[in-house]
Motif scaffolding. Structure first.
Motif, short mmCIF file in Angstrom:
data_model
loop_
_atom_site.label_atom_id
_atom_site.label_comp_id
_atom_site.label_asym_id
_atom_site.label_seq_id
_atom_site.Cartn_x
_atom_site.Cartn_y
_atom_site.Cartn_z
N THR A 17 -14.71 -17.33 -9.78
CA THR A 17 -13.62 -17.19 -8.82
C THR A 17 -12.88 -15.85 -8.90
O THR A 17 -11.87 -15.67 -8.23
N GLY A 18 -13.33 -14.98 -9.74
CA GLY A 18 -12.63 -13.70 -9.84
C GLY A 18 -13.02 -12.96 -11.10
O GLY A 18 -14.14 -13.11 -11.59
N GLY A 19 -12.09 -12.19 -11.61
CA GLY A 19 -12.45 -11.41 -12.79
C GLY A 19 -11.26 -10.76 -13.44
O GLY A 19 -10.09 -11.05 -13.13
N MET A 20 -11.58 -9.88 -14.37
CA MET A 20 -10.57 -9.16 -15.12
C MET A 20 -10.50 -7.72 -14.65
O MET A 20 -11.52 -7.16 -14.25
N ILE A 21 -9.33 -7.14 -14.72
CA ILE A 21 -9.21 -5.69 -14.48
C ILE A 21 -8.50 -5.08 -15.69
O ILE A 21 -7.58 -5.67 -16.25
N TYR A 22 -8.99 -3.91 -16.09
CA TYR A 22 -8.53 -3.25 -17.32
C TYR A 22 -8.01 -1.87 -16.96
O TYR A 22 -8.74 -0.89 -17.03
N PRO A 23 -6.77 -1.79 -16.49
CA PRO A 23 -6.21 -0.48 -16.18
C PRO A 23 -5.68 0.16 -17.45
O PRO A 23 -4.77 -0.36 -18.08
N GLY B 282 -25.22 -17.45 -7.93
CA GLY B 282 -25.60 -18.15 -9.17
C GLY B 282 -26.36 -17.26 -10.13
O GLY B 282 -26.92 -17.72 -11.12
N VAL B 283 -26.39 -15.97 -9.84
CA VAL B 283 -27.03 -15.01 -10.76
C VAL B 283 -26.03 -14.76 -11.89
O VAL B 283 -24.83 -14.65 -11.65
N MET B 284 -26.52 -14.68 -13.10
CA MET B 284 -25.61 -14.59 -14.24
C MET B 284 -25.93 -13.40 -15.14
O MET B 284 -26.56 -13.54 -16.18
N PRO B 285 -25.49 -12.19 -14.75
CA PRO B 285 -25.73 -11.05 -15.64
C PRO B 285 -24.96 -11.28 -16.94
O PRO B 285 -23.86 -11.86 -16.89
N ALA B 286 -25.52 -10.86 -18.08
CA ALA B 286 -24.79 -11.00 -19.35
C ALA B 286 -23.56 -10.12 -19.29
O ALA B 286 -22.46 -10.53 -19.66
N ALA B 287 -23.76 -8.89 -18.84
CA ALA B 287 -22.62 -7.97 -18.72
C ALA B 287 -22.66 -7.35 -17.34
O ALA B 287 -23.73 -7.02 -16.82
N ILE B 288 -21.50 -7.21 -16.78
CA ILE B 288 -21.41 -6.49 -15.51
C ILE B 288 -20.08 -5.74 -15.57
O ILE B 288 -19.05 -6.29 -15.95
N ARG B 289 -20.15 -4.45 -15.28
CA ARG B 289 -18.95 -3.62 -15.47
C ARG B 289 -18.83 -2.68 -14.29
O ARG B 289 -19.78 -1.94 -14.00
N ILE B 290 -17.70 -2.71 -13.62
CA ILE B 290 -17.52 -1.76 -12.52
C ILE B 290 -16.35 -0.84 -12.83
O ILE B 290 -15.31 -1.26 -13.33
N MET C 168 1.81 8.63 -15.51
CA MET C 168 0.74 8.11 -16.36
C MET C 168 -0.57 8.23 -15.61
O MET C 168 -0.66 7.89 -14.43
N PHE C 169 -1.58 8.70 -16.34
CA PHE C 169 -2.93 8.76 -15.80
C PHE C 169 -3.53 7.37 -16.00
O PHE C 169 -3.45 6.81 -17.10
N VAL C 170 -4.09 6.78 -14.96
CA VAL C 170 -4.62 5.43 -15.17
C VAL C 170 -6.02 5.29 -14.57
O VAL C 170 -6.26 5.69 -13.43
N VAL C 171 -6.94 4.84 -15.39
CA VAL C 171 -8.29 4.53 -14.89
C VAL C 171 -8.54 3.05 -15.15
O VAL C 171 -8.04 2.49 -16.13
N SER C 172 -9.31 2.45 -14.26
CA SER C 172 -9.53 1.00 -14.41
C SER C 172 -11.01 0.67 -14.40
O SER C 172 -11.81 1.37 -13.77
N HIS C 173 -11.33 -0.40 -15.07
CA HIS C 173 -12.66 -0.99 -14.92
C HIS C 173 -12.52 -2.51 -14.94
O HIS C 173 -11.48 -3.03 -15.39
N SER C 174 -13.53 -3.18 -14.44
CA SER C 174 -13.56 -4.64 -14.51
C SER C 174 -14.84 -5.02 -15.21
O SER C 174 -15.92 -4.59 -14.80
#
Ligand SMILES: Cc1cc2nc3c(=O)[nH]c(=O)nc-3n(C[C@H](O)[C@H](O)[C@H](O)COP(=O)(O)OP(=O)(O)OC[C@H]3O[C@@H](n4cnc5c(N)ncnc54)[C@H](O)[C@@H]3O)c2cc1C
Ligand code: SF4
Ligand code: SF4
Lengths: 375, 478
Positions: free
Chosen positions: B392-398, B260-268, B380-386
């Protein structure tokens, strides 16, 4: 020296990252006015994918030379340099006819209307005679359109017992010619201007119009006034020193005041604090910042000649800035350069937009202080 | 591709537009029409060896001042069966604003008034062409924020955000634009104006905002909207952790959300992004907590406990603060050394894109691993972050970057990258897009997302609302 080919290529592939800060595109909302597309036009010409025609040349004059794009660009690209090099390269029949006439007027010294007739008597007691310790330079536009501003600063200086001189006739710094792309004319004008000012051997030169100051301190590249005059200052810097020394009293008011950073004073000459300190000096004044201020402040519409080449764009720019000022809730908008207040005040008349129905007084810093000074 | 209009008709339509809107709101100049018809997709799918392919060109560009100007434009377009393409910041790319059959581009950026700030009820009402940063700068001077802060905040605007269901960097706490909007004004394809109520919530039938959000201009022109606003946070707290790998970092986010912790932004960042851009080995997590001081401290403490329990290394606030203050936007600015913008090898073209999708926590890990292998095979060179998370989950940005050979094989090679990426996202159970939208690039995959039945019903809605198919034709697979 910038690499025009590579810079224009980079701007042309940019996702438009500085468009929101562009003084012109922000006001017209036209995509073609964005720095990215200016870069793309230059690239097309370099790659010979498009030839310069009248329509494209026009876009090179739809730029205020304000350099807000450079400040916004994290890779420090400067679209105005691309535009200026394109302007300088425009020759012969491609020079818009309106601009040809402007050039003739600049070169012959007839730019703007005639000097204001009331000015002579106003300046007479202060005319420099042979030598001038502190010389006040107004600039052509102000001598023709800025009677209130000149009256305001002279009255303020007199009330503060300041010593200063003015010139009976002022040479042109060449700023307009320079930014419109007439490089050789600009150089000739600037050299004459330098000679005439140097002949008075001033120790301090105070320049009222920020764009003339920008030309003198920043754009003129030869051995110029900066080498021969110990102090060259803007009006806010000069006034701040004077007021710190004289410590005059100001009326206690309760008012919200906002400040507009002119492109030349702010972004180009980094004079951000002096005018703000002067405003805060007045008791009871709350300084409220506009949404886009300091390095992000848009041009008022003067735009280094844009007001002459594209008055309809100037009106939109000025209207946008007025709205931004009104959004702060301020009752007065102070400008560091009087040219900005002249342009912004004219917008109230020319722009009939519903959001622009008045409600804010716009004056330059000298008039602002003069009206609040207790004599 | 040529316009469907004959020259005779163009003049008729131009005259009607000018009569209805005024000369200065209508352009037929070649420069305007060309500028408004540009998109990277044209170069990336151009079969010519010199990369010179003419884009489809609009016939008219209009800059409306009011919703009524939009109404007039749409009525004229309906009368003459002329396509209408709404455009806002033009940052979605993906061919979404390409005028495939010519027609009228409506640049809504000219609808740029901030209509009302209501600090008693925490709302702001704006016209659809206000650019995000203009609105945010204004709100900030009043002590408020909308908390919609995408990387494109300087280039995209309200109409585009709503139409492409955009997400900003603090969406984990404050939601996507879809959770921020209360009411909207839309000019429908028949020229009627429809308004949804700007109420906090409702149970009065379906929420029609969702009909227009994500419609990418195919169901009308959004002209105005009312949003929630928030006070500017009193405090922001930054934390950074290094996890052994991307799955471990995803697991940490799962536990943070479960708590239930709610960071405004979290990026991995995945392992490659962590290595290339952050110069660390493992998977970097940066988090920003906002609100009042005690809340930030408590949430940061809880998150730190979870990170420690998963053997993460605490890197302090620096990487997170640097990202927030410096790196958030800088990657989008072109430079001669930037892998996406540097000059390509002669005969090649540089392409890039992001196959952003969303799904469960399991999905994120699976797609990140498999996509890297797939893209590697396509050079193709691909890097990802979420960077957008949900309970229930999240986004991935490859993000893929590479060079493809120009010439007849280019369109197929470029299309193959997307095909492989989208099919993988779909097969693994994710949505085919999280926040960049569909446009033309992904249009052919819409039936994967909606299913054949869903797509058929979508088409029926479109036919019912826009019988002349004037609104952004050819997009969204319609
Ligand atoms: C550098 C960069 C960074 C980005 N970062 C993010 C990010 O962090 N988060 C994110 O969500 N997206 C991001 N994007 C993508 C882009 O910002 C979003 O897709 C955004 O929602 C598009 O808004 P726009 O104003 O640019 O719309 P446009 O590109 O002009 O239009 C997008 C679509 O909406 C339609 N449309 C536009 N206005 C209206 C209207 N008034 N009524 C009806 N239809 C309309 C258009 O026809 C088009 O189909 C990024 C893009 C770039 C280039
Ligand atoms: S100046 Fe910088 S931000 Fe602006 S268009 Fe050029 S590259 Fe982009
Ligand atoms: S110099 Fe000013 S007006 Fe010209 S392109 Fe840059 S931001 Fe726009």
């Amino acid at each position: 020296m910038i690499d025009i080919k590579e810079n224009s290529r980079l701007c042309s592939v940019c996702p438009n990252m500085c468009r929101d800060f562009c003084s012109v595109a922000g006001a017209t909302r036209h995509e073609a006015d964005s720095p990215k597309h200016k870069g793309a036009f230059v690239k097309e010409v370099i790659d010979e994918k498009n030839s310069l025609d009248a329509a494209m040349v026009d876009y090179f004059y739809r730029c205020a030379m304000c350099k807000a794009c450079r400040e916004a660009c994290e890779t420090d690209l400067d679209t105005s340099e691309l535009v200026l090099s394109a302007r300088t390269g425009v020759k012969g029949d491609l020079i818009p006819s309106k601009l040809g006439a402007v050039r003739e007027n600049i070169v012959s010294g007839n730019m703007y209307a005639d000097e204001l007739s009331d000015l002579k008597s106003l300046l007479k007691p202060h005319l420099a005679k042979g030598k001038a310790h502190t010389l006040l330079y107004f600039g052509r536009k102000l001598r023709c359109e800025g009677l209130a501003a000149i009256t305001g600063i002279l009255s303020l200086l007199d009330k503060l017992n300041a010593e200063y001189s003015v010139m009976e006739t002022e040479p042109d710094t060449g700023q307009l010619a320079y930014f419109l792309g007439f490089a050789e004319d600009a150089r000739a004008l600037a050299e004459t201007c330098n000679r005439e000012i140097e002949a008075l051997h001033p120790q301090t030169l105070v320049v009222f119009s920020a764009d003339d100051l920008r030309m003198i301190k920043k754009e003129f590249t030869g051995p110029g006034l900066s080498q021969t005059i110990p102090v060259i200052q803007s009006v806010p810097e000069f006034l701040l020193e004077l007021i710190n020394k004289m410590k005059p009293a100001f009326k206690d008011t309760t008012e919200k005041v906002s400040y507009h950073d002119s492109c030349a004073l702010g972004r180009e000459l980094r004079v951000f604090e002096a005018p703000r300190e002067l405003i805060r000096n007045v008791p009871g004044v709350t300084l409220v910042e506009m949404a886009f201020n300091r390095d992000q402040a848009p041009c008022c519409g003067y735009g280094m000649g844009l007001d002459i080449t594209h008055p309809e764009i100037k009106a939109k720019m000025a209207a946008r800035l007025r709205i931004m000022a009104m959004q702060t809730g301020a009752t007065t908008l102070v400008t560091g350069c009087p040219v900005c207040s002249i342009v912004l005040n004219a917008a109230a008349v020319t722009d009939m937009s519903d959001q622009n129905s008045g409600g804010i007084e716009i004056i330059d810093i000298a008039q602002f202080l003069e009206r609040r000074l207790i004599v | 591709m040529n316009s469907i209009l004959t020259d005779f008709y163009k003049v008729a339509v131009e005259n009607e537009l000018i009569a209805a809107l005024g000369r200065d709101k209508v352009s037929t100049s070649f420069i305007d029409r060309k500028v408004y018809s540009s998109d990277e997709l044209v170069e990336w799918t151009c079969p010519s060896p010199d990369g010179d392919c003419d884009p489809p060109i609009a016939d008219f560009v209009v800059w409306p001042d009011t919703a009524q100007d939009v109404v007039e434009t749409i009525k004229i377009a309906n009368r003459h069966r002329v396509p209408v393409i709404p455009m806002c910041g033009a940052a979605q790319n993906r061919g979404s604003i390409l005028p495939l059959h010519g027609g009228i581009i409506i640049d809504v950026k000219s609808l740029h008034r901030i209509i009302a700030l209501d600090t008693e009820n925490h709302t702001v009402t704006v016209q659809a062409g206000v650019i995000c940063n203009e609105l945010e700068a204004f709100l900030n001077t009043q002590g408020y924020t909308m908390n919609h802060l995408p990387q494109s905040q300087h280039i995209s605007g309200i109409g585009g955000f709503l139409s492409a269901r955009s997400a900003g960097v603090v969406s984990t706490k404050y939601g996507k634009i879809t959770e921020m909007v209360l009411g909207m004004e839309v000019v429908l394809p028949n020229g009627d104006i429809m308004r949804t109520k700007p109420v906090p919530n409702s149970a009065a039938g379906p929420n029609f905002n969702y009909l227009f959000m994500g419609a990418e201009g195919t169901l009308g022109v959004i002209t105005e909207a009312t949003f929630k606003i928030h006070l500017l946070p009193e405090a922001r707290m930054f934390r950074s952790y290094l996890f052994p790998d991307y799955p471990a970092a995803v697991n940490a986010v799962r536990l943070i959300m479960r708590r239930g912790v709610m960071p405004a932004a979290i990026r991995i960042s995945d392992e490659l992004e962590t290595q290339v851009f952050h110069k660390h080995k493992g998977s970097l997590m940066i988090a920003m907590f906002d609100g009042f001081e005690e809340l930030c401290a408590l949430e940061a403490k809880e998150a730190a406990g979870i990170a420690a329990s998963l053997n993460a290394q605490d890197l302090g606030e620096k990487p997170a603060l640097e990202w927030w203050e410096k790196k958030r936007f800088s990657v989008a600015f072109p430079s001669s050394e930037h892998p996406a913008f540097a000059l390509p090898i002669p005969g090649f073209v540089r392409v890039n894109g992001c196959i952003d999708s969303a799904g469960s926590f399991d999905y994120l890990v699976a797609v990140q691993r498999k996509l890297r292998t797939l893209m590697g095979k396509l050079n193709m060179f691909v890097v990802s972050h979420s960077s957008h998370f949900y309970h229930t989950g999240g986004m991935i940005y490859p993000r893929f970057i590479g060079q493809l050979m120009r010439g007849p094989g280019l369109p197929a090679a470029y299309t193959e990258i997307w095909k492989q990426g989208i099919l993988l996202s779909h097969e693994l159970g994710g949505t085919i897009n999280h926040h960049h939208g569909i446009g033309l690039t992904l249009a052919r995959y819409m039936n994967l997302e909606l299913g054949n039945e869903g797509m058929e019903n979508f088409r029926k809605i479109k036919r019912a609302m826009d019988p002349n198919n004037i609104m952004n034709p050819g997009k969204l697979g319609l």
